[in-house]
Design a protein around this motif. Sequence first.
Motif: not given
Lengths: 204, 271, 315
Positions: C238-244
């Motif tokens: 989910x951190x990858x989907x949440x953004x940089x």
Amino acid sequence: MQLEANKICFGYNRKESYLLNNISLTFKEGEKVAIVGPSGYGKSTLAKLLSGYLAPVKGRVLLDGKPLNPKGVCPVQLIYQHPEKAINPRFRMRQVLEEAKGLDLTILKKIGIEEEWLTRFPRELSGGELQRFCVARALLPEARFLIADEMSTMLDVITQAGLWNVVLEEVKRRNMGLIVITHNMHLATQVCDRIIDISAINGF
Amino acid sequence: MNRRQKLLILTILITLIIVCTYLAGICISEEAIAVDFTNAKLKPSLHHLFGTDWLGRDLFARTMKGLSISITVGVVASAISAIIAVLIGIASAASSKVIDSIINWVIDLVMGVPHLILIILISFACGRGLKGLLIGIAVTHWTSLARLIRAEVLGLRTEHYIAVSRKLGKSNGFILIHHILPHMIPQFIVGLVLMFPHAILHEASVSFLGYGLSPEQPAIGIILSESMKYLSSGMWWLAFFPGLTLVSIVFLFDRLGDNLKSLIDPYSAQE
Amino acid sequence: MNLNHIKSSTLLEIDNLSLSFQMYKGFVEQQQLEVISNLSVTVHSGEILAIVGSSGSGKSLLAHAILGILPENATIKGTLRYKDRILTSSYQEELRGEKLALVPQSVSYLDPLMKISGQVIGHKDKSKRKLALKNIFKRLELEEKTENMFPFQLSGGMARRVLVATAVIGDAELIIADEPTPGMQTDQALEALAIFRKLADEGKGIILITHDIDLALNFADNVAIFYAGTTLEITPPKDFLDGEHALRHPYSKALYRAMPQNGFTPLAGLQPYAGTITKGCPFAPRCAECMEQCKKEIPPMRKLRDGYVRCYYAT
């Protein structure tokens, strides 16, 4: 200049029905087109037909109304998914580049090929580095159309972005036509102006 | 020391032994093998390492001269044979289906006839002697290497990089010289070296049967066949030493070929 | 989909693994080529751990190291534990094909002279597996006639699905899937991964080795970012989907920015070669935030928010 597939049919096996049936497509120079679709529907085969690696069973592939000349430098250049198979393992990288006569050497720097790589053998370079050579080699002066068949599938996204940025810039500068074969819709929408789904045009 | 270094040293050593044997045979003067009845029928001793024969000729000198002839025949005949193999193998793979099947048929034919008979016939037809023998061995030994090279070229032709080369505007000639021939060099060298022992043994056996080299030449086959008459009189050394050295040379060539093969083999790089 | 919170036991623990090969350099000289260095990951039951990295970065070798099928010229340092027992070669042999299963990378792992059914069923529990076969083929959208085909009659995508079937038919506890999806249609790839997901939900551990970040993000519980022979970050997808900003390591951030849907921005520099891996952080030469300390030693893996990172400065 335009590249045209005129009602082409192709099958690897005579007994079975055609893999590609009656496909007609037109690509103009300066145009960036993605061909997407499920595996096994002949995307790679279409790429090989358009670039003259295979001859259609029926129909013709025409460049400006004339069939592709099997001899001499082909104006339609194909970049393949596996760079290590497109390079003679016994060549040094300098010889690999020398195969493309009249190559504009300024492209090497742009594409990120380092001077010291030229004396190495292909097995001493990574897939991403080899693919840069394949791209550089395909961009010889006679090339008018570039077909990238899953060119960056085996690369990591950073290398992929780097390679595509150079290709897009070069294609724009020379006003070449670009045909991108990919399964990655994000990539297709990012790179291309037009997207063709092969399963929608096959067999009509 | 790793395996490759050992192999390399062994290979150099074998090559040296073979070269020395060859040179020794060339340098030995005619006097050394001259007839000398005062020293006839001597057993092996320090003075005559392999003994002397019924005419008093020194057997060691004769054997070395014989080996030298054997090596010449082996090298020249195999070289011709290997070149024939490469030319025919490539021609077969690169030309039309009709020519390919004709060549395959010829290969089957040559393989089907026993080599010894074929060599005897050809050697006889060419007037015996060294020339006939060389031609005979050369035209019988190329077949298996030709097959190997044909298969290799057929495989190579489907490689993607060759198709790419064509699309980059390269001619058939360029592809042959830059892509196909360099690929064949290891096959050629190993095939060539592994052909030596066969050629040498065939030379010896044809000469032994009396269809090869003329009796004046001190070939191993001649020495062996002459000594047959004297074996029953207890002169065992006449056949023993020349036979043993012949087998040794054949064995050395065989090892040399095997070593080269594993040195050239790309898979041996990973250890 | 994150199942980290449910009670699960540790299946595989890799601690400080280094892997090197002895190779000939030039003609007679030999050298040690280090391809994996200081790698530590843990796989729990019920978890899909995706290991993402570019091709040729040594990910497949990790799979082979776990199964104990490395070639003879490989040397391993560090420890591998399976269910708290050290994986020795005899233990590996005992587990392999029973508790540990591999979905190999290449279609050439299939025996060209053997019918598909025979290869999938194998030589254990034949009758039980024969029943399971039909079910699995149906789920993988393989036609029934595929059973009686030979590998050369299969398309690339079909062969991949057969490879998946060989691994999931038994009752393996840990499945290592090495690039299982290239050549499959998107929906088939999703179906194959859905099968992995279901197996994980049933309590199996799965290591998914891939270069396709998008795919990993959709199915994994944890994503390990593999770079130059080691993992730089382990993060929930989910951190990858949440953004940089949600990511930890500068390399992961660069990966995020280079994805076609997120800007397609490349990064200068090259991944170091196997054998040239230095003492410091492998990403240091390309890192904008690189400090003196980064060049001297590789930062240890430390916990940060829900994941782990190998960076002194990550926040």
